[in-house]
Motif scaffolding. Structure first.
Motif, mmCIF file in Angstrom:
data_model
loop_
_atom_site.group_PDB
_atom_site.id
_atom_site.type_symbol
_atom_site.label_atom_id
_atom_site.label_comp_id
_atom_site.label_asym_id
_atom_site.label_seq_id
_atom_site.Cartn_x
_atom_site.Cartn_y
_atom_site.Cartn_z
ATOM 1 N N MET A 121 0.709 -1.188 0.068
ATOM 2 C CA MET A 121 0.154 0.082 -0.097
ATOM 3 C C MET A 121 0.931 1.344 0.197
ATOM 4 O O MET A 121 0.524 2.124 -0.665
ATOM 5 N N LEU A 122 1.835 1.198 0.751
ATOM 6 C CA LEU A 122 2.931 2.326 0.595
ATOM 7 C C LEU A 122 3.574 2.550 -0.653
ATOM 8 O O LEU A 122 3.657 3.894 -1.030
ATOM 9 N N ALA A 123 3.747 1.569 -1.224
ATOM 10 C CA ALA A 123 4.454 1.591 -2.541
ATOM 11 C C ALA A 123 3.725 2.282 -3.498
ATOM 12 O O ALA A 123 3.836 3.102 -4.427
ATOM 13 N N TRP A 124 2.403 1.603 -3.286
ATOM 14 C CA TRP A 124 1.132 2.560 -4.297
ATOM 15 C C TRP A 124 0.956 4.006 -3.977
ATOM 16 O O TRP A 124 0.852 4.693 -4.855
ATOM 17 N N ARG A 125 1.010 4.190 -2.570
ATOM 18 C CA ARG A 125 0.601 5.580 -2.230
ATOM 19 C C ARG A 125 1.848 6.424 -2.853
ATOM 20 O O ARG A 125 1.756 7.481 -3.326
ATOM 21 N N ASP A 126 3.097 5.950 -2.646
ATOM 22 C CA ASP A 126 4.226 6.679 -3.309
ATOM 23 C C ASP A 126 4.228 7.099 -4.821
ATOM 24 O O ASP A 126 4.672 7.998 -5.425
ATOM 25 N N SER A 127 3.521 5.966 -5.459
ATOM 26 C CA SER A 127 3.467 5.926 -6.887
ATOM 27 C C SER A 127 2.501 6.984 -7.587
ATOM 28 O O SER A 127 2.456 7.397 -8.753
#
Length: 271
Positions: A262-268
């Motif tokens: 989820m954090l990787a998606w947020r950052d993208s």
């Protein structure tokens, strides 16, 4: 929010109060802050909601005070406080105190006052609170929120900031009207089609009271696990609807892989 006023995508993680010794919960909160989650939530119940219904469980607000002390960056709060369990002026004082505790690192508190009317009948009956009806509990929430705000104005020392109020629930006749009147954040758990309808209802209530609906951050719980193309497409639909806060629920014993995704998606998604 960004300098242009557009809200960034945020990830909140609800760490349940159940089925783990407190040191495990504490260490999970530490890991979540280190990973970079935006908000850590717990819940305001007295018994587990899944698994062994008489298993390990801890009270929410004393845990929130500990989270305030142990963390330095992450925002945090209950998802959600049950308004029926405590006098509204006491709730205000507790929230102010936890907010003050959390200001130890920067001088500004990080507490989010997540609240709602309550629903888990066992909590009420075993702890001696009148269960009432959904309508009576919502009426009490509507009456108590102004008292909470008024008490914040009287406390010495005052809260370190205007404490954000998060209201959970999706009832269209009462809950969303209360959201329009009082909430900084509205949290729900609904599929995109239902969410679209409820946002329309919220917009109606905001128009009734003369408040821009854009002042309210929209939050949704998500059960996303695999991050396949279908799940990612659903997140995109929520974004198009105006959702900017995405919440994942875990037990403290769970692997944190889904949080990392989820954090990787947020950052993208950030500009």
């Amino acid at each position: 929010m960004t300098s242009s006023g557009k809200r960034n995508i945020r990830v909140g993680v609800q760490v349940s109060n159940q089925h783990a010794p407190y040191p495990i919960i504490r260490d999970t909160v530490r890991q979540l802050e280190d990973l970079g989650v935006d908000i850590v939530f717990n819940w305001d119940h007295f018994f587990p909601l899944s698994g062994d219904r008489d298993g390990l469980h801890f009270e929410a607000w004393t845990m929130l005070a500990a989270i305030a002390e142990q963390t330095t960056r992450v925002e945090f709060g209950p998802l959600v406080n049950c308004n029926a369990y405590r006098n509204p002026d006491l709730q205000a004082d507790m929230a102010r105190t936890v907010d003050q505790i959390s200001a130890h690192s920067t001088g500004t508190g990080r507490f989010i006052f997540g609240t709602g009317s309550g629903w888990f009948e066992r909590d009420f009956t075993e702890y001696g609170y009148p269960f009432g009806t959904p309508g009576s509990r919502l009426d009490a929430l509507s009456q108590d929120l102004p008292r909470i705000r008024a008490r914040w104005e009287l406390l010495n020392p005052a809260p370190t900031r205007q404490i954000p109020i998060l209201i959970g629930g999706g009832g269209e006749q009462k809950t969303l009207k209360i959201v329009a009147q009082h909430a900084d954040i509205w949290h729900s758990f609904a599929d995109p089609e239902t969410m679209m309808r409820k946002i329309g209802v919220l917009r109606h209530w905001c128009e009734e009271i003369g408040r821009p609906v854009g002042e309210i951050e929209i939050s949704t719980g998500t059960s996303i696990r695999g991050f396949g193309s279908t799940e990612l497409a659903e997140l995109d639909v929520y974004r198009e609807l105006g959702v900017t806060l995405f919440e994942v629920a875990i037990d403290a014993t769970h692997d944190l892989a889904v949080v990392k995704k989820m954090l990787a998606w947020r950052d993208s998604q950030q500009d």
